[in-house]
Design a protein around this motif. Structure first.
Motif, PDB file in Angstrom:
ATOM      1  N   GLY A 211      13.062  53.659  14.807  1.00 17.76           N
ATOM      2  CA  GLY A 211      12.563  54.219  15.842  1.00 17.76           C
ATOM      3  C   GLY A 211      12.886  53.787  17.254  1.00 17.76           C
ATOM      4  N   SER A 212      13.658  52.505  17.112  1.00 10.80           N
ATOM      5  CA  SER A 212      14.273  52.161  18.645  1.00 10.80           C
ATOM      6  C   SER A 212      15.565  52.731  18.923  1.00 10.80           C
ATOM      7  N   GLY A 213      15.951  53.252  19.868  1.00 15.89           N
ATOM      8  CA  GLY A 213      17.136  53.727  20.410  1.00 15.89           C
ATOM      9  C   GLY A 213      17.801  52.852  20.614  1.00 15.89           C
ATOM     10  N   ASN A 214      19.342  53.037  20.502  1.00 12.57           N
ATOM     11  CA  ASN A 214      20.301  52.145  21.055  1.00 12.57           C
ATOM     12  C   ASN A 214      20.332  52.305  22.506  1.00 12.57           C
ATOM     13  N   GLU A 215      20.988  51.192  22.937  1.00 14.77           N
ATOM     14  CA  GLU A 215      21.190  50.945  24.221  1.00 14.77           C
ATOM     15  C   GLU A 215      21.961  51.849  25.021  1.00 14.77           C
ATOM     16  N   SER A 216      22.985  52.336  23.958  1.00 12.05           N
ATOM     17  CA  SER A 216      24.080  53.336  24.661  1.00 12.05           C
ATOM     18  C   SER A 216      23.545  54.690  24.111  1.00 12.05           C
ATOM     19  N   LYS A 222      25.501  58.905  17.665  1.00 15.62           N
ATOM     20  CA  LYS A 222      26.258  58.374  16.568  1.00 15.62           C
ATOM     21  C   LYS A 222      25.355  58.050  15.318  1.00 15.62           C
ATOM     22  N   GLU A 223      24.354  57.167  15.682  1.00 14.86           N
ATOM     23  CA  GLU A 223      23.169  56.913  14.740  1.00 14.86           C
ATOM     24  C   GLU A 223      22.440  58.072  13.971  1.00 14.86           C
ATOM     25  N   ILE A 224      22.104  59.059  15.101  1.00 12.21           N
ATOM     26  CA  ILE A 224      21.424  60.280  14.316  1.00 12.21           C
ATOM     27  C   ILE A 224      22.344  60.791  13.717  1.00 12.21           C
ATOM     28  N   GLU A 225      23.529  60.972  13.948  1.00  4.61           N
ATOM     29  CA  GLU A 225      24.755  61.822  13.395  1.00  4.61           C
ATOM     30  C   GLU A 225      25.023  61.298  11.846  1.00  4.61           C
ATOM     31  N   LEU A 226      25.056  60.006  11.793  1.00  2.00           N
ATOM     32  CA  LEU A 226      25.175  59.304  10.421  1.00  2.00           C
ATOM     33  C   LEU A 226      24.223  59.358   9.880  1.00  2.00           C
ATOM     34  N   LEU A 227      22.749  59.350  10.308  1.00  2.00           N
ATOM     35  CA  LEU A 227      21.705  59.218   9.413  1.00  2.00           C
ATOM     36  C   LEU A 227      21.454  60.436   8.759  1.00  2.00           C
ATOM     37  N   PHE A 250      21.635  51.930  12.252  1.00  2.67           N
ATOM     38  CA  PHE A 250      21.752  51.287  13.444  1.00  2.67           C
ATOM     39  C   PHE A 250      23.228  50.827  13.700  1.00  2.67           C
ATOM     40  N   ILE A 251      23.409  50.643  14.725  1.00  2.22           N
ATOM     41  CA  ILE A 251      25.173  50.475  15.226  1.00  2.22           C
ATOM     42  C   ILE A 251      24.934  49.230  16.051  1.00  2.22           C
ATOM     43  N   GLU A 252      25.757  48.420  15.946  1.00  2.00           N
ATOM     44  CA  GLU A 252      26.150  47.262  16.908  1.00  2.00           C
ATOM     45  C   GLU A 252      27.596  47.254  17.353  1.00  2.00           C
ATOM     46  N   ILE A 253      28.018  46.925  18.800  1.00  2.00           N
ATOM     47  CA  ILE A 253      29.623  46.854  18.799  1.00  2.00           C
ATOM     48  C   ILE A 253      29.897  45.754  19.656  1.00  2.00           C
ATOM     49  N   LYS A 254      31.100  45.220  19.665  1.00  3.77           N
ATOM     50  CA  LYS A 254      31.792  44.285  20.298  1.00  3.77           C
ATOM     51  C   LYS A 254      33.149  44.481  20.779  1.00  3.77           C
ATOM     52  N   PRO A 255      33.686  44.467  21.903  1.00  3.31           N
ATOM     53  CA  PRO A 255      34.817  44.313  22.131  1.00  3.31           C
ATOM     54  C   PRO A 255      35.958  44.233  21.006  1.00  3.31           C
TER      55      PRO A 255
END
Length: 279
Positions: A211-216, A222-227, A250-255
């Motif tokens: 239920g928590s939203g991504n900071e971005s 994209k999380e909703i799309e994948l789900l 849930f998606i996490e990213i890094k450079p």
């Protein structure tokens, strides 16, 4: 400098091992209850049984699942903390050994991956430490079952494949092995970084509350799309078909390097156990 005794850390970890394995987080339970109304027949029955299992485990203080998992610890240590009578990793492993033995939790760790000799107390734990500001220690425990861990995947994609390539890989990973991971699933996706860091990112993603939203906003979409796409696979609860293959993505990213697009998928079963304590 605030001094914290190693015995305090040991006691906290011992209790965490029990509490996380006995009690499903509220957000996971609510997500399961929310999806019951979407299902019918076998899928509905399975979700209701999963919820009943969680209620019994909490009430009778018994494990949610016989696989009480690899012990993963994500720790934030304040710069102004001193554990003067020992080190934190030794204290955590002592707490795990006590927590698993005293609460009759299954020891699932072998000391050598080929010789397969069981350590009998579920140690050593996987311990990930970040140094932060402040004078507290935040300890998050994630027991991760072997079935869901075996369904996880990592791939070094080329940047040219873009989002479509990432999406294709995530969906193929869930489609190929999701049935074996006791769905409905929670899916952590790491994108970027390098080979060593992307898997850890995907596992850290599992710590987020459903239920928590991504900071971005972009990655939130994209999380909703994948789900939505995962739930169209018709894998369903326990792989028996239905609308609820996953509870969350849930998606996490890094450079990342200009030549690389690492992607990791960490799949978690419906028994998405995790608990945090701050000392």
């Amino acid at each position: 400098m605030r001094k914290i005794k190693s015995e305090t850390v040991i006691n906290v970890v011992e209790n965490l091992c029990a509490e996380a394995n006995f009690e499903l987080p509220v957000d996971v339970l609510k997500a399961l209850e929310k999806n019951v109304v979407l299902e019918k027949d076998t899928a509905k029955d399975i979700l209701e049984e999963i919820i009943e299992n969680a209620n019994i485990a909490k009430e009778e203080r018994i494990p949610l699942c016989q696989d009480t998992g690899t012990a993963n610890f994500f720790i934030k240590v304040g710069r102004n903390v001193d554990i003067g009578d020992g080190d934190i990793c030794t204290a955590i492993n002592k707490g795990v050994s006590l927590g698993y033995a005293n609460n009759y939790l299954r020891g699932s760790i072998v000391s050598d991956p080929i010789e397969r000799k069981n350590t009998k107390n579920n140690t050593p734990a996987n311990i990930y430490i970040d140094i932060v500001s402040g004078d507290k220690i935040e300890i998050t425990f994630l027991p991760k079952g072997g079935g869901s861990e075996n369904a996880s995947a990592l791939k070094m994609l080329t940047p040219s494949v873009g989002w479509d390539g990432i999406k294709e890989f995530v969906l193929s990973a869930v489609s190929e092995k999701g049935r074996n991971a006791c769905p409905p699933l929670v899916v952590g996706v790491g994108v970027g970084g390098d080979f060593a860091s992307v898997g850890l990112m995907s596992k850290k993603a599992l710590l987020r509350e459903i239920g928590s939203g991504n900071e971005s906003a972009f990655y939130g979409e994209k999380e909703i799309e994948l789900l939505n796409d995962i739930n169209k696979l018709n894998i369903g609860p326990m792989g028996m078909g239905g609308k609820t293959t996953a509870l969350a993505v849930f998606i996490e990213i890094k450079p990342a390097h200009i030549a690389s697009l690492p992607v990791a998928v960490s799949i978690q079963c419906h028994s998405c156990r995790r608990k945090t304590v701050i000392i």
